[in-house]
Structure formats: C-alpha cells, structure tokens
Motif scaffolding. Structure first.
Motif, PDB file in Angstrom:
ATOM      1  N   GLN A  96       4.726  -1.380  28.041  1.00  0.00           N
ATOM      2  CA  GLN A  96       3.815  -1.211  26.902  1.00  0.00           C
ATOM      3  C   GLN A  96       3.698  -2.503  26.093  1.00  0.00           C
TER       4      GLN A  96
ATOM      5  N   LEU B 154      -2.955  -4.230  15.930  1.00  0.00           N
ATOM      6  CA  LEU B 154      -2.472  -3.991  17.290  1.00  0.00           C
ATOM      7  C   LEU B 154      -3.143  -2.785  17.940  1.00  0.00           C
TER       8      LEU B 154
ATOM      9  N   ARG C 178       0.423  -5.012  25.416  1.00  0.00           N
ATOM     10  CA  ARG C 178      -0.114  -4.893  24.058  1.00  0.00           C
ATOM     11  C   ARG C 178      -0.754  -6.207  23.637  1.00  0.00           C
TER      12      ARG C 178
END
Lengths: 581, 514
Positions: free
Chosen positions: B506, B491, B510
């Motif tokens: 966020q 990630l 991602r």
C-alpha cells in the motif's frame, strides 16, 4: 467540552427574539464560544457545544439565551436575591445547620428555594441537564460539586447536614422500594456503584435530613425516595449543592438561581450556618455574591489587542457581554477599566481575562490582521537535518520509507522480537503504560525494527524483495535520566528476500557510515533477535560508544512473526552518530 | 497486412522460425534444433509464442512409444534372465527338482515355476516321475530376442518404430507403464506435436522478407561490440515501445513524511525555528506549566497515558517548579489571583506520555529568544478509542511567537499567513475560542478550495500565568494547526489510520492525490 440539549423555542424566547434562523443563530453563537452541533429535531431539541470550560453559566438554555440576548443589546437582568459581604437577604426559617463532622469528609453545603408556576417537563429537563453538566464537567464528576433537588413544601426546616455512620443509617433511595444502609447503597444502587468511590473510604458518610430526621439525600450519591423525588407539577423546590470547594459551590448555586429566575421563578434565600468561620462569615445566606471586581489597565488592553481604543469604547464592548464596567484612574496610577463580575461568572483570574470580553464585545471583524514584523531566522533542528541526510541515503539504497505508530502491544514489541529466555530483560527496558485502553496500545515502541517486522509480517503479498526503513522515536528505561526514561531517534531498516544475508547488510552499513563520515568498528554481539555470529554492534569513538546493531534476523524471530522469507535488519541511533561526527 | 507493431513485437527466435519454414512445411522442436542451430528450449519457446499469436498451427499430433530398461532389466542383462539361468544351471548340474533349481539359480520358486511352465510347453524342459527337471534341447535359446533387446536398451530407450514385430511383442510383454520396477522395461509414451505455418503466419513471413528483417539484428548492445566495433554495419532490432514493462521497486520517501516535511520547510521559510522533545513527559510540563489546574476535568486518568514504571521524575527544575506552583496557588508574580488551591508537588512529577504539542511550546519558553518564532511537529498520545478519526498517537503542529510588538492583530496576521501559505485557503474567518492557557483565544476557520470550510487551528496569547513563571515578560502568541485533514486529502485517503500503514505494498503504491 460540554454539549447541551436546548429547546429551540425556549432559547429563542430567552434571547427575546421573535424568530431566528439557524444561520442567524450560528452567527450569534461565537459570542458564547458556542457551536451548533445538531439542528432541532422533531421535538424541537437542538444540540449545542460550548467550548469554554470556565463558563459553566452557558451550559443551560437560560444561560446561553442570556448571553445571546445581552449581545444583541438586551437588558441586563437584575438579580435582587443575592446577599454579599454588606447585604444579607431575608431567609425566614430556611436554614441548613452544618455538623462539625462534615469538615473532614465533604465540608461545604449551600442551597436556596425556588418557587413559582408548576414545573413543566421542559423546565425539569433543563434543570436536570444543568445539574448534570455542572456536577460532571465543572464539579469533576460530583467530586467537587454535587447537586440535589427536593420537594421544599414537605421539608421541615431547618435542614441538617451531618456526617453519619454508613452502616447504621438506613433509608429508601430513589429508584428503589426498600430501605438500604448507606454502605449497601454503594454496592447495590446503580448510582452508588457510579459515585460511591468518592466517599467509600471515609469514616463517616455525608447525609442531609430535615428537622424531623427525614432523609433528603446521601450526597454526592443519591436522593431519598421521599423528599428527594421531584416531579412535574411541583411548585416549590429546594436546590442544594455539596462539595469540596466553597467558591465553586457558591458559583454553581448562583448559576442555577439566575437560570430559574430568568425562567420566571422566585428565588428564596437559605441561610447556611457553619460551626466555625468561613471566608464569608460563620453563616452564609445563599445565593451569595462572592466575586471580586477585576481591573485592567487601558494600555494593556490596547497593547495586547493591537489597537488604540478609548476607555469608553471598552466599557461599551463589555456592556455587550453583560459586564458592568467603569473607567477608573487611581491616584498616581494609570487609567484602568474596573468591572463588576456578573453573578453567574467566575472566570476572571487576571486582567487579561477582561480583554477577551472586550475583543468579543467589539467583534472579531473589527480587528484587522497584521503581519508580525520581527525578523527571525528559520531553522530545522540539527537532528532533523541529520535525519534528512540519512533518509536520502536510505532512499538511494533502494529502500521504501515507512512511518508507524509509536504505541503497540507487548506481544508485538517484545514477545515476538525476543525468545522466551530474553523476554524478562526486554520487558524491564520497555516503557509501559499504566492505564492502557487496550493491550494493543500498551507499550511505547522500544525499537524501530519491531515496527518493521510488524510491517513485514503483514506484507507477504507485496512483491519481493522488500527494502523498508523508518526514522523515528523510540523510548526506553534509562536510569541516568531524572525521568528514568529516554527518547531516542533511530533509523531502522529491514530487507526481506531469498538472498538476504549478513554480508549484504554489512555492505549497506559500510556505505551508510562512509557517507555520514563515521569511523566505526564492528563488534560481534549476542543479540537474541539475530542469528549468533551473524550480528554486530556498531561502535564509535574507539569502541566507547555503541551507535547501533544489525544482522541476520533469527529464524525463531521470523517464525514468531509468521515471516517465511529471510530478513536482515539494522537500527542506528542518530543522536549517538551525531555526537561522534 | 500485418502492422508494424506486430513485426516489432516478434522475437528473433520467432523471426528465424517464420523465415526458415515455408507454407506447408511441417516441423517440430527437435527438427528446429538442427535446422536453426538452436537449443531445444529456444525452439519450444519460439513455437509457444508463435502458436499463441496464431502464426503456426498444429499439423499433427501422435504418441511415440519407447522402452526403457529398468533396474531389474539391467540386472537381468548382467546376470541373465530367469530362463537363461535355469537352462544354464541344468546344463551344468544335470536334472534337478524345482526347489533345488530355485536354490541353484537364486530365484524365487514362484519364478522358477512359471519359467518351467513356459519352457515345458515348448518341450525344452521335461519332468520325470521323481519330479526331476531335465534339459531336452541343450541348444535352445528361448530368450534370444529379450537378450538382444536388453543389450540394445543399455544406451538409450528403444523406440518402438525401430523394433520388428517379434521384438515389439517381447518388449510389450515385458514392459509396464506404471509400477515398472517389477518389469524389465518401462513403457514411455511421448506426445509429439508438429507444426506448420498458418495463413497469417505465411502472411507475416512475407512481411518479414519484404522488410528485410532477418532475426540476426543486434538485440542487446554489449561492451564487447563497442570495444571491437562489431556493431558497425549491422542493423538493430527495433523494439515495440508499447510492450508491457516489468515492475521496478524504487527506493522512495513515504508520502505522509514528505507532507510533514513540506510543512516543516514552509514554517522554516517563514522564519520559525524547530523544537523537539521527549515522548515521556511530566504532569508539570504537560499541564501544570500550561496553567491547567490540577483538578481540571480534562486532567482525568482517562485523558492521558501514565507511565507504569518509573512513576515520577526525580525532580522538576527550579525556579520553574516554585514559579508554576505559585501561579496556581495565588498567581505568584503573574498578576493573577491563581486557582486558589494547594498545588500538589508530588502529582506534578508524575510521568506520562506527552498529550499535547503545546507542552513543547511552554517548555521552549525558558530558553527562547525575543523576538523569536518557534515550531514543532510533535507526536502526541491520547487516551482514545482508535478509529478512522482518532489515533492513539498522532502529530500535532504547534508553535509560539515572542516579541514586544506581538498582539491580537499580529496573531490574526499569522493565522492568515498559515491559512494562505500552508492550506491554500481562499477565505479566512476568526472565531473566539477557548484554551486554558491562552487569553484571548481565537480559532481560525478556513475555506479550502477542495475541503470547504473547516477549523484549521487554535491560537491565542499565552496567559501571563504561563509565561511569567518561565521568565518571559513579553507577549507570546501560541498556535496549533490541525494538518491531518489536509494530509489525508493530499494522499487521497479518508482514514487517519492509513497515515501510519504497515502494509508495504500500500505504501509503495501511495502517491500524492491530484
């Protein structure tokens, strides 16, 4: 896992090598399950981590060096100072007399004397480290093992180990210059504050004195400032250990004795005289070899290691590990390996414990990896498969999947979710931690919605609308389960937008349950997290089971979270849905 | 020469404007309304776009003034201005004193006073010695202009350019820009901007004409057009394909969950069956069944989270409780000498939060098939200070392999398979390890193409003291893998806390790194 500081030069000397690079050391370390944690600093001290909690003999420079030396083919040391069930070594006037009163408080004491060249800084540092590691990691922070060092040349033998009145007995403890009662030491001395709890509730406190009555120490708390003040340059030390488990104490004493012997000191036995029988007689002369031989069938070694070794090669491998082994074939029995457990080890509980030493002794590289041949069917749990179905539906509905921690605060999970009048009930259903490290991680989450509300409260900067979901575990008190609790797998979902209302979320529920094939009916619910009249329970099986709840989040709830956009939220229990479909 | 991209970036409103006006023409939004048959908003929009692109430039800017009747003005229009009312009262009632006049006209005496002042100056009114005011010129109409303005302003504000000099003076005298409620008129100032084509505007006009773009091309294709065929023979407006896009917020899986699922998929593909269990466990399953002595230093109050209430499970099922207790005390049927202490049967019922995934490995033994392979990715709880490398709850990946044929070498084979299949390892190294519940124990270290050497996991063969009490007589390989480092790499993160991020934005942004 203990981490020790080692004088690199002393280690190399102990290994019996001229010079070893760090890389060479690291190649050698696995035979002791050791890892180089930090290379040597300017003072030549390196840090080593030892992974085997059943091998306290490795937690010192001497002990680690011994294992590495043996593995490199070095000679087995001969420790001639051990007594055992057949041999009792000369102890002269060195005796410890044990008072019957200690039986109920801290029953066992063992000890020996070491004598030799003046103690250097390095030896003293290593002894103190051994003391710390043995008593902290192996001795459960001095509960089962405490160890003391004393100036043996000042002791008037025999030493007495007694239970005494903590208020009437006074002496000057180490690091202080005035006399305190033993009870005062518990509150006024730093070591008393740290270890006092081990003895605080006992009617009598343990005390070691010499024959004149001069105090050696108040185990397991603190030495006296007189006999107990050991320093560099001393040549004769009395090493003593007290505790709750005789085998652990004898083992720890053996470790220290072997270490100091390897460092060039002479070990002089001490005879401990108990008022009644012990497993090793009424009097035990320490160091005492108490370990029993361990045998393992040759076929078991081969079967579990997946090899076909002759017994002789097993014996060789064990020798590299410092273990004396012999082949035996009992009458009518199968061929076995019988080992004599080294004096400094006590980690052979079962035959399988021998085969790990065979494995290490032969080296990991000698075992060729082989794929398991058994055919088995791989499968996800039914719940996991169901979770994936639901997850795909939620993604299809335009929701972003989230994943959260399962621990949180009462403030977030309960205070913010419920109005004051509903909190007592909410708290009574939550699973709380008795020993939280911080109030931020004090509760197992009681609902996924709480996690989602938390996310919403920190995401006002994210472009609207927000559609988020998470599928995960929650826990709650549940009387019907023997544990009084249960873990559930729940889907939680939340939307935040100007236009969110009950009708929209109701439509989503309808779509989700249609595609899951669930027949359901709605029942109005007065869940205070939602606006009354705009929240419903999802009931299954004709109203007999409740599989979830959803509605418009109450503005009071939103306000407690600091959320300023209308939200709808719902939570469905997967186990219940699965049961009914 | 304007590029094709510039031409395509023009909106039909811009095209129409550019085509309609010639170089030198001066125009503004109201005029465009009539000329182009558009609503005012569209005109302003077209002008602002064109001005931003530099195709039109300001030709003139002036301020238009108009006079709007206030509420007071409307009242005066209905009931008369103070002057009108005074003249009317005097005509009807004859001479009056100023106070009597105020009463008769329902005006403030201040207003009556000032009106008298004005009117006496032009000899329309006079006052005698007894302070009686009388009307000298019964036909005078001093407020005629104001009256006319008030009437005309009833429908819409009076534009200054439509007023005569005299009217303008009256309007100004009775008007106010701010605080106009005490005045008869509100003075409104309005900025008027007129535009003309710039040089580049004139150039692009030519380009448009050359390309035959009219602004009447079809924009959005509608169901109606398809139904009635009206699209036929028309041209379609060409869009600039590089125009900036608007943001879409898609429904999406969480990348960390996706990663965990991919590990589950891999393990099932390798023949492993998944197990799962409750978050609240007992000392019995969490440690005792794993042959960790109850006095073990790792079993301190500071290593596990205990449940506050209830504290104990009602009972541990038999025969497992007795079997495990015997294994601890004297080895029981396991061939061990045991730990040699009195097993605490109350302590073993203590409830806590599962602290290691191996719990489920041990718990699964009693119902496991032989041969069998099992795994779980399980949330565990540790008494740890939370930071970038420690979480209070996190996942552990654990499993077991049961079989008559399994041994150290098959364990190494299994670890090699995990290293290659799950971690993409290029090299694998085995190191003796230590776990209280396995003997022998092996750690697997791997060389990862991007992360370099690290410890992938721990493993071993369950001790007989663990398997025998559960009724298992065959060897059991037990393993645990640390996949979080790979998840972080996957990630593009380097803080474990971010795996469980609550920040919606966020998480939305991602994605898989590299």
């Amino acid at each position: 896992m203990p981490k020790i500081e080692v004088f690199r030069d002393a280690l190399i000397r102990g290994i019996g090598a001229k010079k070893l690079t760090d890389a060479q050391l690291e190649e050698l370390f696995p035979c002791a399950k050791a890892e180089l944690d930090e290379p040597a600093d300017a003072d030549g001290i390196m840090k080593v981590e030892l992974n085997d909690t059943n091998r306290p003999d490795l937690w010192s420079t001497a002990g680690l060096a011994r294992q590495l030396r043996l593995y490199r083919g070095g000679d087995h040391p001969r420790y001639t100072f051990f007594s055992d069930s057949t041999v009792t070594r000369e102890s002269g006037d060195r005796r410890i007399m044990v008072d019957p009163a200690v039986k109920a408080i801290r029953p066992w004491v063992v000890g020996f004397v070491m004598t030799g060249p003046p103690i250097s800084e390095a030896v003293l540092k290593d002894l103190i480290q051994t003391q710390e590691k043995l008593t902290w990691n192996y001795g459960r922070k001095r509960r089962s093992i405490a160890m003391g060092l004393y100036r043996a040349d000042l002791i008037q033998w025999p030493v007495h180990y007694r239970g005494v009145d903590p208020d009437a007995t006074r002496f000057v403890p180490l690091q202080m210059d005035r006399e305190l009662s033993m009870r005062q030491i518990l509150t006024e001395h730093p070591k008393g504050q740290e270890y006092g709890h081990i003895v605080a509730d006992l009617p009598l406190f343990p005390l070691l004195t010499d024959d004149r009555g001069d105090v050696l120490s108040f185990p397991p708390v603190i030495n006296s400032a007189g006999l107990g003040a050991v320093q560099e340059g001393d040549t004769t030390l009395f090493v003593e250990l007290t505790g709750s488990d005789l085998d652990s104490l004898l083992h720890a004493a053996s470790i220290v004795a072997c270490d100091v012997s390897d460092a060039g000191y002479t070990v002089e036995p001490v005879r401990v005289e108990y008022p009644e029988q012990t497993p090793y007689g009424k009097a035990i002369t320490v160091p005492y070899y108490f370990q029993k031989p361990q045998s393992v069938a040759v076929t078991l070694v081969n079967r579990l290691l997946g090899v076909d070794l002759p017994a002789s090669q097993m014996v060789d491998a064990l020798k590299r590990m410092g273990i004396t082994a012999t082949e035996v074939t009992p009458a009518g029995g199968e061929k076995a390996i019988l080992i004599r457990v080294p004096e400094y080890r006590n980690d052979f509980l079962h035959a399988v414990d021998v085969l790990e030493d065979v494995m290490i002794g032969r080296g990991m590289d000698s075992f060729e990896p082989e794929m398991p041949r058994d055919f088995t069917v791989g499968r996800l749990t039914e719940l996991e498969q169901y979770r994936r179905r639901l997850r795909d539906l939620m993604v299809g509905l335009g929701f972003q999947e989230m994943i959260f921690n399962y621990l949180g605060s009462g403030r977030d999970y309960l205070d913010r979710m419920y109005p004051p009048e509903a909190r007592e009930d909410a708290y009574s259903r939550a699973v709380q931690i008795a020993n939280p490290m911080s109030e931020n991680y004090e509760f197992v989450r009681p609902s996924v919605i709480a996690s989602l509300m938390n996310a919403e409260s920190v995401s006002a900067h994210a472009a609207y609308p927000h559609h988020v979901f998470a599928i995960g575990k929650v826990a709650e008190r549940y009387e019907k389960d023997p544990s009084g609790t249960r873990t559930l797998t729940n889907l939680g979902f939340l939307s935040a937008d100007r236009d969110e209302d009950f009708n929209i979320i109701n439509s989503r529920i309808s779509a989700i349950l249609f595609h899951l094939g669930c027949e359901y009916t709605l029942r109005e619910t007065r869940d205070p997290r939602f606006i009354a009249g705009r929240a419903a329970e999802i009931t299954l099986a004709g109203g007999k089971a409740v599989a979830g709840v959803f509605g418009e989040v109450h503005p009071g709830t939103l306000e407690r979270w600091g959320v300023q956009v209308p939200c709808t939220a719902g939570e469905l229990n997967l186990e219940e849905l699965l049961r009914q479909t | 020469m304007a590029s094709e991209t510039t031409l395509k970036s023009l909106h039909p409103l811009e095209v129409k404007t550019l085509l309609h006006y010639r170089s030198g023409d001066v125009f503004d939004a109201p005029q465009m309304q009539t000329d182009l048959d558009l609503v005012l908003g569209q005109c302003n929009q077209a002008l602002s776009w064109l001005e931003a692109k530099g195709f039109v430039a300001e030709a003139e800017r002036r301020t238009e003034i108009s006079y709007e009747r206030t509420a007071l003005g409307a009242e005066y229009a209905d009931t008369g201005t103070p002057v009108e009312r005074i003249l009317k009262a005097l005509a009807a009632q004859g001479p009056l004193t100023l106070p009597a006049l105020a009463q008769a006209t329902a005006l403030e005496s201040r207003d009556v006073g000032s009106a008298y002042g004005q009117l006496s100056k032009v000899q329309i009114l006079s006052m005698d010695e007894s302070k009686q005011v009388s009307l000298e010129q019964p036909d005078a109409a001093p407020d005629a202009i104001l009256r006319a303005l008030l009437e005309r302003a009833a429908a819409e504000p009076l534009r200054e350019e439509t007023l005569s000099e005299a009217e303008r003076a009256v309007a100004q005298a009775n008007g106010k820009k701010r605080g106009a409620s005490s005045a008869i008129f509100r003075i409104i100032e309005h900025e008027v901007v007129r535009y003309q084509l710039s040089t580049s505007g004139a150039a692009i006009r030519e380009e448009l004409q050359k390309a035959g773009v009219t602004g009447d091309e079809i924009g959005r294709l509608t169901p109606e057009m398809l139904r009635d065929g009206s699209w036929k023979g028309k041209t379609f407006r060409e869009y600039g394909v590089n125009a900036p896009t608007s943001r879409i917020l898609p429904g999406r899986r969480n990348p960390y969950c996706e990663y965990l699922d991919s590990v589950k998929d891999k393990l099932t593909s390798l023949g492993f069956e998944e197990f799962d269990g409750p978050l609240v466990e007992t000392e019995f399953w969490n440690s005792d069944a794993l042959f960790m002595p109850q006095f073990h230093s790792a079993r301190d109050i500071h290593d596990v989270y205990y449940v506050k209430e209830p504290q104990h499970i009602r009972e541990i099922p038999e025969p497992y409780l007795s079997n495990v207790a015997a294994a601890h005390e004297n080895g029981g049927q396991s061939g061990s000498r045991g730990w040699g202490y009195q097993f605490d049967r109350d302590f073993t019922r203590r409830l806590l939060l599962r602290s290691q995934g191996t719990v489920m490995s041990a718990k699964s033994l009693k119902d496991a098939a032989v041969p069998g392979k099992y795994f779980g990715i399980l949330r565990c709880f540790r008494y740890d200070q939370v930071d970038a490398t420690h979480l209070s709850d996190f996942y552990q990946t654990e499993g077991i392999v049961l079989g008559n044929e399994v041994n150290l070498r098959t364990l190494l084979g299994l670890l090699k398979m995990f290293a290659e299949e799950l971690a993409g390892a290029t090299e694998v190294r085995y190191v003796p390890g230590y776990f209280p519940f396995t003997e022998p124990s092996v750690e697997v270290h791997i060389k990862h193409p991007r992360l370099g050497w690290f410890e992938l996991g721990g493993s071993g063969i369950f001790r007989p003291e663990v398997t025998k009490p559960m009724g298992i007589d065959v060897p059991v390989l037990a393993w645990g893998l640390g996949i979080d480092r790979m998840a972080l790499m996957h990630l593009g993160l380097n803080d474990l806390r971010e795996l469980f991020s609550s920040d919606i934005e966020q998480v939305r942004l991602r994605r898989k790194a590299g």
